[in-house]
Design a protein around this motif. Structure first.
Motif, PDB file in Angstrom:
ATOM      1  N   GLY A  35       0.798  -1.211   0.000  1.00 19.26           N
ATOM      2  CA  GLY A  35       0.000   0.000   0.000  1.00 19.26           C
ATOM      3  C   GLY A  35       0.834   1.265   0.000  1.00 19.26           C
TER       4      GLY A  35
ATOM      5  N   ARG B 213      -8.236  -0.902  -1.882  1.00 16.47           N
ATOM      6  CA  ARG B 213      -7.123  -1.494  -2.624  1.00 16.47           C
ATOM      7  C   ARG B 213      -7.189  -3.015  -2.588  1.00 16.47           C
TER       8      ARG B 213
ATOM      9  N   LEU C 104      -2.814  -5.900   1.433  1.00 19.98           N
ATOM     10  CA  LEU C 104      -3.615  -4.697   1.241  1.00 19.98           C
ATOM     11  C   LEU C 104      -4.873  -4.749   2.089  1.00 19.98           C
TER      12      LEU C 104
ATOM     13  N   TYR D 156      -4.495  -1.229  -8.527  1.00 18.87           N
ATOM     14  CA  TYR D 156      -4.170  -2.567  -8.029  1.00 18.87           C
ATOM     15  C   TYR D 156      -4.917  -3.648  -8.806  1.00 18.87           C
TER      16      TYR D 156
ATOM     17  N   ALA E  33      -7.331   3.379  -6.338  1.00 23.05           N
ATOM     18  CA  ALA E  33      -7.356   1.979  -5.909  1.00 23.05           C
ATOM     19  C   ALA E  33      -7.397   1.036  -7.103  1.00 23.05           C
TER      20      ALA E  33
END
Length: 335
Positions: A131, A165, A161, A143, A140
Motif C-alpha cells: 500500500g 485497494r 492490502l 491494483y 485503488a
C-alpha cells in the motif's frame, strides 16, 4: 533481475529521535510497508527490486537510503512533497512530531510507475503489491489492473492490502493475499474475531479472487486457507519491543519461500517465524536469518476441519515439521 519485485508507490522518509547515554540519538531511514517487506526479504537472502515514486528532496534522500541498503530502485522521480514523518521515542512510546503523506501521483507519473512495475514484476516472476503512504496517493483501481496484468504475464502476485485497494486487487486476481483480522473487521467482512467469522471471511476472499488467504491475528496463531483447506500456524510468542512491521515480515517470509520454490504451506512457516522475530526489535522488517531459521523449528501447524461452523477447537491438532509440509500442499494450487 531480482528474485522479488515490490510495488511500493510512496516510501516514507522516517526520522526517529531516541535517547542514548542521556543524549538525543537521531535515526534517519527509509520506511513504509514496502520498505519493511523488502528489508526482511533481503535478510532472508532474496534480491529485491523496489518500484516507487520518489518525490522532491525527500525522494532524492530516499533513493540513496534504499540503494545503500542493497535494493535495486526503479523510481519515478518527480517534483513536489514526499511522504515523511518525525517521531520522538525518548519516552518509550512513539510521539508524533510531524507527518505528511505526500502528494498524489499525477496521471503521467502513475503511467510511468505502472509501466516499470509491470516490467520488473514480470522479469522477477514474483511481485508484492503493497500500500501507499496515503489514501489519495493513487487510484485503488491501479491494483486491479496491475494484479491482472502481472498474472496474465505469468507472474505470481502476493498482495498485502486492505480496504478499496484489497477489493480492487481481488477483482484482478491474486495468488496469495495477506490481511489482518482488524482489517477484515474494518472492511465489514467480520463482526467479531471468532474463528467461525474469520473462516467465513476467508472463504469469501478466496471466492472473490485470492488463491491463498492468510489472516494474521496479533499475538494469536495466524490462519491460512488454500485449495486443501484451512490450517492454523502458531509461532512462539516473543517478548515485544515493537509490533509494527511484524505483518510485513510475515508477508516477506512467505514471498521469500515462494521465490525459493517452496509450496505455500512450507513458506508460511518461514513467514510466521520472521514475523515472530520482528517484534523483538525496534528496527522494522529486520531480524537475524539464523534466528529465523531456528524459530522455524518451533512453529506448529495444524489443519482445521473445513465446515460451516469450524472453530479452532475443532482442529486436527499436531505439529508438522517443515519437511512434512510439502506433502500437505496441492501443487496445482500453489499459483
Amino acid at each position: 533481475m531480482s528474485d522479488v519485485t515490490i510495488f511500493a508507490p510512496s516510501p516514507t522518509l522516517t526520522v526517529t529521535v531516541e535517547e542514548h547515554g542521556g543524549e538525543p540519538d537521531i535515526h534517519l531511514h527509509a520506511g513504509g510497508q514496502g520498505v519493511w517487506q523488502a528489508r526482511m526479504l533481503l535478510r532472508l537472502g532474496a534480491s529485491v527490486t523496489m518500484c516507487c515514486s520518489l518525490t522532491g528532496e525527500i525522494g532524492r534522500m530516499l533513493r540513496h537510503l534504499l540503494e545503500d541498503e542493497g535494493f535495486t530502485v526503479v523510481g519515478v522521480d518527480r517534483p513536489g512533497k514526499g511522504s515523511a514523518y518525525v517521531h520522538d521515542r525518548r519516552g518509550g512510546e512513539r510521539r508524533i512530531i510531524a507527518e505528511t503523506e505526500g502528494e498524489p501521483l499525477a496521471r503521467h507519473d502513475l503511467d510511468e510507475l505502472y509501466g516499470v512495475a509491470l516490467r520488473e514484476g514480470l522479469a522477477s516472476g514474483i511481485a508484492i503489491l503493497s500500500g501507499p503512504a496515503g489514501d489519495e496517493t493513487l487510484p485503488a483501481d491501479t491494483y486491479r489492473r496491475l494484479s491482472a496484468d502481472l498474472r496474465k504475464g505469468g507472474a505470481t502476485v502476493v498482495a498485502d492490502l486492505a480496504g478499496k485497494r484489497l477489493a480492487a486487487a481481488l477483482e484482478g486476481g491474486v495468488d496469495v493475499l495477506k490481511v489482518s483480522h482488524e482489517e477484515l473487521a474494518d472492511d465489514g467482512l467480520t463482526t467479531d474475531d471468532t474463528a467461525e467469522q474469520l473462516l467465513r471471511a476467508m472463504r469469501e476472499l478466496r471466492r472473490r479472487g485470492a488463491g491463498v488467504v492468510i489472516v494474521s491475528r496479533s499475538s494469536e496463531p495466524l490462519l491460512m486457507l488454500d485449495g486443501e483447506g484451512f490450517v492454523e500456524v502458531a509461532a512462539p510468542r516473543m517478548e515485544v519491543a515493537d509490533t509494527r512491521g511484524a505483518g510485513d515480515s510475515l508477508t516477506a517470509g512467505v514471498a521469500a519461500g515462494i521465490a525459493r520454490g517452496e509450496p505455500v504451506r512450507e513458506a508460511i512457516v518461514t513467514g510466521a517465524a520472521a514475523g515472530a522475530l520482528n517484534v523483538t526489535r525496534h528496527g522494522l522488517g529486520t531480524g537475524d536469518p539464523e534466528a529465523i531459521a531456528l524459530l522455524r523449528e518451533s512453529v506448529a501447524v495444524r489443519e482445521i476441519v473445513d465446515d460451516s461452523a469450524a472453530g479452532v477447537d475443532q482442529s486436527v491438532t499436531g505439529h508438522v515439521s517443515p519437511d512434512g509440509l510439502a506433502a500437505l500442499a496441492d501443487p496445482e494450487e500453489e499459483r
